[in-house]
Design a protein around this motif. Structure first.
Motif, PDB file in Angstrom:
ATOM      1  N   UNK A 200       0.780  -1.148  -0.134  1.00 47.06           N
ATOM      2  CA  UNK A 200       0.041  -0.240  -0.033  1.00 47.06           C
ATOM      3  C   UNK A 200       0.882   1.448   0.129  1.00 47.06           C
ATOM      4  N   UNK A 201       2.364   1.254   0.015  1.00 50.80           N
ATOM      5  CA  UNK A 201       3.009   2.372   0.028  1.00 50.80           C
ATOM      6  C   UNK A 201       3.223   2.951  -1.500  1.00 50.80           C
ATOM      7  N   UNK A 202       3.370   4.230  -1.060  1.00 47.92           N
ATOM      8  CA  UNK A 202       3.384   5.192  -2.329  1.00 47.92           C
ATOM      9  C   UNK A 202       4.706   4.645  -3.223  1.00 47.92           C
ATOM     10  N   UNK A 203       4.124   4.341  -4.251  1.00 47.23           N
ATOM     11  CA  UNK A 203       5.258   3.780  -5.069  1.00 47.23           C
ATOM     12  C   UNK A 203       6.089   4.825  -5.921  1.00 47.23           C
ATOM     13  N   UNK A 204       5.579   6.249  -5.874  1.00 48.00           N
ATOM     14  CA  UNK A 204       6.308   7.259  -6.512  1.00 48.00           C
ATOM     15  C   UNK A 204       7.559   7.675  -5.989  1.00 48.00           C
ATOM     16  N   UNK A 205       7.914   7.515  -4.717  1.00 45.83           N
ATOM     17  CA  UNK A 205       9.015   7.845  -3.946  1.00 45.83           C
ATOM     18  C   UNK A 205       9.807   6.512  -4.125  1.00 45.83           C
TER      19      UNK A 205
END
Length: 362
Positions: free
Chosen positions: A171-176
């Motif tokens: 669920x972690x933001x993949x952009x970073x």
């Protein structure tokens, strides 16, 4: 290469010495015999005063003695030639032993042949010098391989960690994550390209042409001017026409590396970089100076080693992978030039490259 067995050099020399000695003795006896025969009658002469032998009598008396003398000369030549050849070839045996040790991987062994200079001593000294260079190159290659493996392992390990974190936390933001992976991948690509550039310079696999270092200096400073402005560093050039022969791509890389190194390591900020080119009688010089903190001569001596960085230098997106000066040194050496580093009294570094000068084509 497998070869059929043959006579040793010592035995060949012994046979040569003995054969030459016997041949010289036979020629000497032949000349003496021919000279004496001129004054001897063909047959014996009997007179009142006595008996005078003829040629047949002399042949019967002289030839057996001459044959035994030649046999004695042959035996003496074989014995003396064997001893003499052994003494002469003793240095060659030491050289052969050192060669076998070097072939087995023992590069620290040296012949150290005593005595005055002759062909064998020159061969031994040249072999010792070759072993010294090979040993130093081998140590450098081992150190370089270890450092390169370490540098390449770091981005791969970080990438693995980031991927493991992403897998545990979908669920972690993949952009970073993508941005960090891009930065790490760019660093790995930069390191790989630097290693390829270093290998290309070391192997001298490049075409040559007439190059004006002053044009390369202006091109490099113009290319890196935005980076200098971003870091608050002023850049000045004093470009005198300096013609040499070499690879334009590699010499441009050399100049760019030196200017880039001078800009990003110019601490504290708001420093200055000066790039100059000059021509002497037989050489051309490219000099890059930058302000900064004071560097010790011991530290400066290590800066051309791969993956070496000065103390107190901040690692950021522009600093590189620690191969800039190493690549510059290899490119300089591949162009039969010299690269010297010297700390400036007020702080900073002066890098000077001297290359063979040439006149421009008509």
């Amino acid at each position: 290469m497998r070869r059929a067995p043959g006579l040793s050099v010592r035995l060949k020399l012994t046979l040569s010495y003995a054969g030459f000695l016997v041949l010289a003795g036979a020629l000497l006896l032949t000349v003496v015999w021919a000279y004496l025969l001129r004054y001897v009658p063909r047959k014996a002469v009997y007179v009142d005063s006595g008996f005078f032998p003829g040629r047949e009598d002399l042949v019967e008396a002289f030839v057996p003695k001459a044959a035994w003398a030649l046999v004695a000369v042959l035996l003496f030549g074989l014995a003396a030639g064997w001893v003499l050849a052994g003494r002469m070839l003793a240095p060659l045996a030491r050289i052969a032993e050192a060669t076998r040790k070097a072939a087995s991987g023992s590069l620290s062994h040296r012949i150290d042949l005593p005595g005055r200079r002759d062909e064998f001593r020159e061969l031994a000294d040249g072999f010792d010098a070759m072993l010294t260079q090979i040993e130093a190159h081998d140590a450098e290659q081992r150190r370089f391989a270890a450092n390169a493996s370490h540098e390449l392992r770091t981005p791969l390990a970080v990438t693995q960690i980031l991927l493991d974190v992403a897998r545990r936390d979908p669920e972690r933001d993949s952009g970073e994550l993508i941005e960090r992976l891009r930065v790490i991948n760019d660093r790995a690509i930069e390191l790989t390209e630097a290693l390829l550039m270093l290998s290309r310079a070391d192997n001298r696999s490049f075409a040559t042409e007439h190059i004006d270092l002053s044009l390369l200096a202006e091109e490099a400073t113009e290319t890196l001017l935005p980076l200098a402005e971003e870091r608050g560093v002023s850049v000045s050039t004093a470009a005198e026409a300096a013609g040499t022969i070499g690879s334009r791509a590699l010499l441009l890389q050399l100049t760019t590396n030196l200017v880039h190194n001078a800009i990003v390591h110019n601490l504290p900020a708001h420093g200055h970089v000066r790039v100059t080119t000059a021509t002497a009688r037989t050489t051309v010089a490219l000099t890059v100076e930058n302000t900064g903190t004071q560097l010790s001569p011991a530290l400066v001596a290590t800066l051309t080693e791969p993956f070496q960085r000065g103390t107190g230098r901040i690692r950021d997106d522009h600093v590189g992978v620690g191969l800039g000066l190493a690549i510059a040194k290899s490119i300089t050496r591949a162009h039969d030039g010299t690269l010297t580093l010297a700390p400036l009294p007020a702080g900073g570094l002066r890098v000077s490259v001297h290359l063979p000068a040439t006149t421009p084509p008509a």
